[in-house]
Design an enzyme around this catalytic site. Structure first.
Site, PDB file in Angstrom:
ATOM      1  N   ASP A 311      51.674  57.434  36.026  1.00 20.73           N
ATOM      2  CA  ASP A 311      51.063  57.206  37.328  1.00 20.73           C
ATOM      3  C   ASP A 311      51.896  57.950  38.365  1.00 20.73           C
ATOM      4  O   ASP A 311      53.050  58.297  38.120  1.00 20.73           O
ATOM      5  CB  ASP A 311      51.028  55.707  37.620  1.00 20.73           C
ATOM      6  N   ASP A 548      53.720  50.768  35.334  1.00 25.48           N
ATOM      7  CA  ASP A 548      54.430  49.627  35.921  1.00 25.48           C
ATOM      8  C   ASP A 548      53.491  48.536  36.421  1.00 25.48           C
ATOM      9  O   ASP A 548      53.958  47.486  36.855  1.00 25.48           O
ATOM     10  CB  ASP A 548      55.335  50.091  37.069  1.00 25.48           C
ATOM     11  N   ASP A 552      47.954  49.449  34.087  1.00 25.93           N
ATOM     12  CA  ASP A 552      48.467  50.349  33.049  1.00 25.93           C
ATOM     13  C   ASP A 552      48.528  49.700  31.675  1.00 25.93           C
ATOM     14  O   ASP A 552      48.857  50.361  30.692  1.00 25.93           O
ATOM     15  CB  ASP A 552      49.880  50.834  33.421  1.00 25.93           C
TER      16      ASP A 552
END
Length: 800
Positions: A311, A548, A552
């Site tokens: 990300d 995180d 995800d």
């Protein structure tokens, strides 16, 4: 740290329904602990000391070694029992390494343990999950993992139960609904009363272990399991036939000794220990780099990674958002827009970085809307909504692409410049009523808010390392694709101009072509992240994912190697195989290097082990049909194993080796070991035939073969260490001098006799031919390896 003993039988206790804002009293909680109604589990997360000793000493091959030693003892061949010392040393090393790793992991898990917010005596407290008790009131928000079965008391939330059921669809939870241990909140906030704790909880385990199926063994370990099972099946009958054949040629005591030598040579006694110990020590080294390893198999996958997905926020950027500007639309004043944003952000249950930035900018003097109905933010929707009055209009805040629909292009010019600078743009809009079933009707846009996130100072250097190592980086972000592309370009990610808006892609299905062709993906949903990783895997890539957040988790579960930041959500940490305790993206190069170092060294050392095994297996099969004696005794096999396999394998593990790892473990090491094994087979078979024909005694013949096998071992080591470095040269010289010293000063121990002139001529002839034979076989097998590396063949025999 030793865990407290958990009572085996709980005493009955009356159930309580404390007020959500008061919780249990300290006395009530203490009474529940005393009677055994706590959240501790009897399931051990690590091996006990007894289990470690048992797993290292009580193995099938160790039992076989003990039986072989008993046979030698029975015929009085005491010096040939030296291999027992090597076996015991190997097992002791395994025990010591596992005890060290257990101690380190217990300490680091204690320091990094997740804590829960619990209400007791009307005060919020932070406790470890195992310190909770039955009927405790816990507070949960997006990203929290449920540590015991609970019933929602107040608030609403959307819960993902994929870690338990495999279903990725969020499940709405309202007062009275049950929360299962191991599930996690994707949006919303609630208080819940613990209903089943400890052994009674659904997952029957706490923290990350509650939700993860038994860790899969790595492909490398499974390949070794298959090899050892094959050897275990054939070694006993082959050994029995070998004994009968040798007894027909030689006196029975010597037949026993030669048969034991053949069987010991066929057993890769240190290979399995080498692999497991190397992986275990790698876990220890990663722990010292503030990286917690949940699954041993991920180290192998880490070494083979060729695509890294991540990300944007919190990895290549700092993750601390700041409000840059407001752009009110027609009919709305800037002050009015700021006031609405202030009330929205202090009312919403969202606690992500965006909500925190808005509160810091607009929430200081804002009053929350009391009793407002809410649809919390989720990564699936890309927006949240609040209705100050029941049945009245509501306000929505989220991605312009999701809220505006067909009207997007009309207003794009208002925020195009901000996106071009890599900033995050949100739209505040108004709707007649709170959307039902997440379906948006016509909304009235009120204005845009622009937020910025600073690029990490070390992001460029870290990304440049991955590029140099042949690892492709891809960005999977929920932000605007063009904005993420700008950030990626500033960070130096190659081909960052190739981006795609994932809102235009299907939610599921085959996305392999899109995954291959593009580098940056914006407005990605959790399911699309998983689908993109699946597409890359279908194309033959080994994929790592760094995440995180709760958005995800699906991608982390799908990736070959999953890595979470400790500063992120509990759910991401529990789903990941590795957790970066310092939450630093810049530590990734060292982690990748550690994975490659250990797997490269394992492959090189495994080659040394298999040279002996290939020779012994083929030699034994040959002697089942030829009337020749096995030309070595167990003591001589032990000498060669110790100095040409064990010692150099250990020393070479200290050498850094960061080159990309071969995709196929067992075929690769077998092909690498085959030239050395065949050179030993041909040269020692020739020695046996020529020596027997020349009338050499069995002692002279075994000495010639021992010296020949030692020279061939140095030759194999030279080929494996090429090109030479000062360290590799030192290892070669040390092994050569050690072998010469053993031959000169410990000859009686290893049953080496002084050679006659005829024996020296035989040794010289065969030793001179060995290098040419090694070069020829290496060339031929390298052609076979190139053939097997063709795409179709490589995929079909990968990890054979």
């Amino acid at each position: 740290m030793r865990k407290k003993k958990v009572p085996s039988v709980r005493q009955s206790i009356p159930r309580l329904s404390p007020k959500p804002d008061q919780g249990l009293t300290a006395a009530q909680a203490a009474e529940r602990v005393r009677l055994g109604w706590h959240n501790r589990s009897t399931a051990a997360l690590t091996k006990s000391t007894g289990q470690i000793f048992r797993d290292n000493f009580c193995t099938f091959f160790n039992l076989l070694f003990a039986l072989l030693a008993a046979c030698l003892f029975a015929v009085g061949a005491y010096r040939d029992m030296l291999f027992l010392g090597i076996v015991l040393i190997n097992a002791a090393i395994g025990v010591v390494q596992e005890l060290r790793v257990r101690h380190t992991l217990n300490r680091i898990q204690l320091l990094s343990a997740q804590r829960c917010t619990v209400i007791r005596d009307g005060v919020s407290q932070s406790l470890l999950p195992e310190e909770l008790v039955l009927d405790d009131i816990i507070q949960l928000q997006a990203g929290c993992q449920v540590c015991a079965d609970a019933i929602v008391c107040d608030g609403t939330a959307e819960v993902n139960e994929s870690l338990l059921t495999g279903e990725a669809d969020p499940v709405a939870k309202r007062p009275g609904d049950c929360l299962l241990s191991g599930s996690f909140l994707v949006s919303g906030r609630c208080r819940a009363r613990l209903d089943r704790v400890g052994e009674d909880a659904y997952a029957n385990r706490i923290t990350g272990e509650a939700t993860r199926q038994k860790a899969a063994r790595s492909e490398m370990m499974r390949a070794l399991d298959r090899l050892l099972r094959l050897i275990g099946v054939v070694i006993v009958p082959v050994g029995a036939v070998m004994l009968a054949r040798q007894a027909a040629l030689l006196p029975f005591p010597y037949a026993v000794r030669s048969t034991v030598a053949a069987v010991v040579g066929m057993i890769p006694e240190g290979l399995y220990l080498l692999v497991s110990a190397a992986l275990t020590v790698s876990v220890l080294r990663l722990a010292r780099r503030n990286t917690l390893t949940h699954e041993l198999s991920c180290i192998e996958h880490l070494a083979r990674v060729d695509v890294l997905c991540l990300d944007k926020t919190g990895t290549i950027t700092e993750g601390s958002m700041e409000v840059e500007a407001l752009f009110p639309l027609s009919g709305v004043e800037q002050g009015e827009l700021a006031a609405l944003l202030g009330r929205f952000c202090v009312t919403t249950s969202s606690a992500n970085a965006t909500a925190q930035a808005l509160r810091a900018k607009f929430g200081a003097d804002a009053a929350p809307w009391t009793g407002a109905a809410e649809i919390p933010f989720s990564s699936e929707r890309k927006w949240s909504a609040l209705a100050p009055d029941a049945g009245g209009p509501c306000y929505l805040l989220g991605a312009p692409e999701r809220l505006l629909g067909g009207a997007l292009e009309e207003l794009r010019s208002c925020w195009a410049e901000a996106v071009a600078q890599g900033n995050r743009v949100l739209l505040l809009a108004q709707a007649p009523e709170l959307p039902q079933e997440n379906e948006l009707d016509t909304v009235r846009p009120l204005g845009f808010v622009v937020l910025s996130d600073q690029l990490r100072r070390d992001a460029g250097e870290t990304l440049a390392f991955f590029q140099a190592q042949g690892v492709t980086v891809k960005i999977l972000s929920g932000d605007n694709a063009e904005a993420v592309s700008r950030i990626a370009r500033r960070a130096g990610i190659p081909r960052s101009e190739h981006y795609v808006d994932a809102s235009q892609l299907p939610e599921t299905g085959d996305l392999s072509q899109e995954a291959e062709e593009n580098t940056v993906f914006g407005r990605v949903t959790p399911r699309q992240k998983r689908a993109l990783i699946q597409g890359l895997q279908q194309a033959g890539h080994t994929v790592a994912m760094i995440g995180d957040g709760v958005n995800d988790v699906l991608a982390l579960k799908q990736a070959d190697c999953s890595i979470a930041m400790a500063a992120g959500s509990e759910a991401a940490q529990h789903a990941a195989q590795l957790v970066l305790l310092d939450s630093s993206f810049s530590s990734m190069p060292q982690i990748l290097k550690e994975g490659r170092r250990v797997i490269n060294n394992i492959q090189r050392s495994a080659t040394l082990f298999l040279v002996k095994n290939i020779f012994s297996c083929l030699m034994t099969l040959l002697l089942l049909f030829l009337p020749l004696p096995y030309p070595l005794v167990p003591a001589q096999i032990s000498l060669v194993s110790a100095l040409m396999i064990g010692a150099p394998s250990f020393l070479l593990t200290f050498e850094p080796s960061f080159t990309p790892v071969s995709r196929r473990f067992l075929p690769s090491v077998l092909l690498n070991a085959l030239p050395g094994g065949l050179v030993n087979l041909i040269s020692l078979s020739a020695a046996a035939v020529l020596g027997t024909a020349a009338g050499l005694s069995i002692d002279q013949l075994s000495t010639v073969c021992t010296l020949l096998m030692g020279l061939n071992g140095l030759l194999v080591l030279l080929f494996l260490c090429w090109p030479l470095t000062p360290f590799r040269t030192a290892v070669l010289l040390l092994m050569g001098l050690s072998f010469a010293g053993a031959v000169l000063f410990l000859a009686p121990l290893f049953q080496i006799t002084a050679l006659t002139a005829q024996s020296w001529r035989l040794l010289g002839l065969l030793a001179a031919l060995s290098p040419a034979l090694m070069i020829l076989l290496t060339f031929l097998i390298s052609r076979v390896k190139r053939l097997l590396q063709q795409p179709g063949l490589e995929r079909s025999c990968s990890y054979a």
